[in-house]
Design a protein around this motif. Structure first.
Motif, mmCIF file in Angstrom:
data_model
loop_
_atom_site.group_PDB
_atom_site.id
_atom_site.type_symbol
_atom_site.label_atom_id
_atom_site.label_comp_id
_atom_site.label_asym_id
_atom_site.label_seq_id
_atom_site.Cartn_x
_atom_site.Cartn_y
_atom_site.Cartn_z
ATOM 1 N N ASP A 48 34.197 -51.402 12.254
ATOM 2 C CA ASP A 48 35.604 -51.240 11.860
ATOM 3 C C ASP A 48 36.206 -52.535 11.318
ATOM 4 O OD1 ASP A 48 35.539 -48.571 12.610
ATOM 5 O OD2 ASP A 48 36.551 -48.897 14.535
ATOM 6 N N GLN A 49 35.738 -53.672 11.823
ATOM 7 C CA GLN A 49 36.233 -54.973 11.364
ATOM 8 C C GLN A 49 35.550 -55.440 10.079
ATOM 9 O OE1 GLN A 49 38.938 -56.408 12.874
ATOM 10 N NE2 GLN A 49 38.850 -54.455 13.953
ATOM 11 N N GLY A 50 34.584 -54.674 9.585
ATOM 12 C CA GLY A 50 33.914 -55.001 8.328
ATOM 13 C C GLY A 50 32.800 -56.025 8.441
ATOM 14 N N TYR A 51 32.234 -56.188 9.626
ATOM 15 C CA TYR A 51 31.166 -57.184 9.804
ATOM 16 C C TYR A 51 29.820 -56.727 9.250
ATOM 17 C CZ TYR A 51 34.080 -60.364 12.406
ATOM 18 O OH TYR A 51 35.063 -61.258 12.765
ATOM 19 N N PHE A 52 29.633 -55.427 9.003
ATOM 20 C CA PHE A 52 28.405 -54.946 8.375
ATOM 21 C C PHE A 52 28.685 -53.646 7.629
ATOM 22 C CE2 PHE A 52 28.363 -52.980 12.589
ATOM 23 C CZ PHE A 52 28.009 -51.664 12.314
ATOM 24 N N GLU A 53 27.782 -53.343 6.663
ATOM 25 C CA GLU A 53 27.881 -52.104 5.889
ATOM 26 C C GLU A 53 26.799 -51.106 6.281
ATOM 27 O OE1 GLU A 53 27.848 -53.002 1.699
ATOM 28 O OE2 GLU A 53 29.165 -54.729 2.013
ATOM 29 N N ARG A 76 25.701 -41.376 19.568
ATOM 30 C CA ARG A 76 26.937 -41.854 20.190
ATOM 31 C C ARG A 76 27.819 -42.588 19.177
ATOM 32 N NH1 ARG A 76 25.457 -43.523 26.360
ATOM 33 N NH2 ARG A 76 27.721 -43.579 26.495
ATOM 34 N N LEU A 77 27.192 -43.343 18.259
ATOM 35 C CA LEU A 77 27.981 -44.052 17.244
ATOM 36 C C LEU A 77 28.635 -43.076 16.266
ATOM 37 C CD1 LEU A 77 25.696 -47.127 16.728
ATOM 38 C CD2 LEU A 77 28.160 -47.233 17.186
ATOM 39 N N VAL A 78 27.916 -42.052 15.863
ATOM 40 C CA VAL A 78 28.497 -41.046 14.970
ATOM 41 C C VAL A 78 29.653 -40.341 15.683
ATOM 42 C CG1 VAL A 78 28.049 -38.858 13.775
ATOM 43 C CG2 VAL A 78 26.434 -40.764 13.546
ATOM 44 N N GLU A 79 29.452 -39.992 16.947
ATOM 45 C CA GLU A 79 30.529 -39.370 17.725
ATOM 46 C C GLU A 79 31.736 -40.300 17.846
ATOM 47 O OE1 GLU A 79 28.533 -38.375 21.392
ATOM 48 O OE2 GLU A 79 27.556 -36.618 20.495
ATOM 49 N N ALA A 80 31.494 -41.624 17.849
ATOM 50 C CA ALA A 80 32.581 -42.609 17.944
ATOM 51 C C ALA A 80 33.266 -42.852 16.601
ATOM 52 C CB ALA A 80 32.046 -43.927 18.496
ATOM 53 N N GLY A 81 32.671 -42.342 15.509
ATOM 54 C CA GLY A 81 33.325 -42.468 14.216
ATOM 55 C C GLY A 81 32.613 -43.320 13.178
ATOM 56 N N VAL A 82 31.415 -43.834 13.475
ATOM 57 C CA VAL A 82 30.654 -44.554 12.457
ATOM 58 C C VAL A 82 29.980 -43.503 11.573
ATOM 59 C CG1 VAL A 82 28.741 -46.141 12.009
ATOM 60 C CG2 VAL A 82 30.274 -46.559 13.944
ATOM 61 N N PRO A 83 30.161 -43.561 10.252
ATOM 62 C CA PRO A 83 29.568 -42.548 9.378
ATOM 63 C C PRO A 83 28.037 -42.532 9.486
ATOM 64 C CG PRO A 83 31.175 -43.880 8.182
ATOM 65 C CD PRO A 83 30.960 -44.543 9.511
ATOM 66 N N ALA A 84 27.457 -41.342 9.549
ATOM 67 C CA ALA A 84 26.012 -41.191 9.701
ATOM 68 C C ALA A 84 25.249 -41.842 8.549
ATOM 69 C CB ALA A 84 25.647 -39.712 9.817
ATOM 70 N N HIS A 85 25.815 -41.830 7.338
ATOM 71 C CA HIS A 85 25.095 -42.380 6.187
ATOM 72 C C HIS A 85 24.942 -43.909 6.246
ATOM 73 C CE1 HIS A 85 29.244 -42.963 4.703
ATOM 74 N NE2 HIS A 85 28.727 -43.965 4.018
ATOM 75 N N VAL A 86 25.660 -44.551 7.154
ATOM 76 C CA VAL A 86 25.578 -46.004 7.331
ATOM 77 C C VAL A 86 24.376 -46.381 8.206
ATOM 78 C CG1 VAL A 86 26.796 -47.928 8.484
ATOM 79 C CG2 VAL A 86 28.054 -46.340 7.030
ATOM 80 N N ILE A 87 23.878 -45.411 8.996
ATOM 81 C CA ILE A 87 22.915 -45.683 10.063
ATOM 82 C C ILE A 87 21.499 -45.301 9.664
ATOM 83 C CG2 ILE A 87 22.276 -45.077 12.430
ATOM 84 C CD1 ILE A 87 25.287 -44.457 12.911
ATOM 85 N N LEU A 88 20.574 -46.216 9.927
ATOM 86 C CA LEU A 88 19.137 -45.940 9.849
ATOM 87 C C LEU A 88 18.576 -46.107 11.259
ATOM 88 C CD1 LEU A 88 18.224 -48.155 6.767
ATOM 89 C CD2 LEU A 88 18.379 -45.664 6.804
ATOM 90 N N THR A 89 17.641 -45.248 11.649
ATOM 91 C CA THR A 89 17.047 -45.381 12.977
ATOM 92 C C THR A 89 15.561 -45.697 12.878
ATOM 93 O OG1 THR A 89 16.710 -42.997 13.140
ATOM 94 C CG2 THR A 89 18.715 -43.889 14.142
ATOM 95 N N GLU A 90 15.133 -46.575 13.732
ATOM 96 C CA GLU A 90 13.722 -46.937 13.892
ATOM 97 C C GLU A 90 13.365 -46.554 15.321
ATOM 98 O OE1 GLU A 90 10.650 -48.259 15.500
ATOM 99 O OE2 GLU A 90 12.242 -49.658 16.039
ATOM 100 N N CYS A 91 12.473 -45.592 15.485
ATOM 101 C CA CYS A 91 12.250 -44.968 16.791
ATOM 102 C C CYS A 91 10.872 -45.227 17.392
ATOM 103 C CB CYS A 91 12.476 -43.461 16.677
ATOM 104 S SG CYS A 91 14.175 -43.027 16.231
#
Length: 192
Positions: A48-53, A76-91
């Motif tokens: 939210d503070q713009g520290y990463f894209e 949990r991040l998507v549920e908190a409001g971070v857009p899913a398209h911003v996130i990559l997962t390494e599992c």
């Protein structure tokens, strides 16, 4: 002779150095099976503070839990409001070294700056691991959570935080000797 207070301060300054936070295009959130709520809250604040894209969440299945840490944190991040398209997962990863190696495989050598997100007691080790395992990253910072209920400068008053900090002081020399991590310097709040 160094006083106990000075020794304690020297330990926490080494393990969890105070760093200037700056904007990076990419962030790497180290997975965790515990403290997920404060990690999510802090990561959402950073976004939210713009520290990463773009956010890479790295963490596989650990301690017999069938769902990867990265998937848990991403949900949990998507549920908190971070857009899913911003996130990559390494599992696939099961430790800090694999977090970095597999994230590097996903992102390639184009990443030059990286914001590391994780827990206070592993702060220096995160940076040291990136320095050794992701050499293309030339500039990084680290923002961590302290979920133990004591201020950083009173870390030894909380038994679990004290145990984890002291474990780091024992781990780091052997990891350095093996080449698993590389030392980092700190100049005016910046990793060098």
């Amino acid at each position: 002779m160094e006083s106990a207070i000075n020794t304690r301060q020297r330990i926490i300054d080494y393990i969890a150095p105070e760093l200037e936070l700056f904007r990076c295009e990419h962030a790497l959130l180290f997975g965790s099976r515990h403290a997920q709520a404060p990690l999510v809250q802090h990561t959402k604040w950073l976004f939210d503070q713009g520290y990463f894209e773009r956010l890479i969440i790295s963490g596989g299945c650990t301690q017999g839990i069938a769902r990867p840490e990265a998937d848990q944190l991403a949900q949990r991040l998507v549920e908190a409001g971070v857009p899913a398209h911003v996130i990559l997962t390494e599992c696939r990863s099961r430790n800090t070294g694999e977090n970095v190696m597999f994230s590097r495989e996903m992102m390639g050598s184009a990443v030059r700056e990286l914001l590391l997100i994780g827990k206070i007691y592993a702060k220096r080790r995160y940076a040291m691991t990136v320095r050794a395992q992701w050499p293309e990253v030339k500039r990084m910072t680290c923002s961590t959570i302290n979920y133990f209920g004591v201020p950083r400068d009173r870390w030894w008053h909380e038994p679990e935080l004290k145990r984890r900090v002291m474990a780091e002081t024992r781990k780091i020399p052997s990891y350095l000797a093996s080449g698993y991590i590389r030392e980092v310097g700190i100049e005016r709040g910046h990793l060098v």
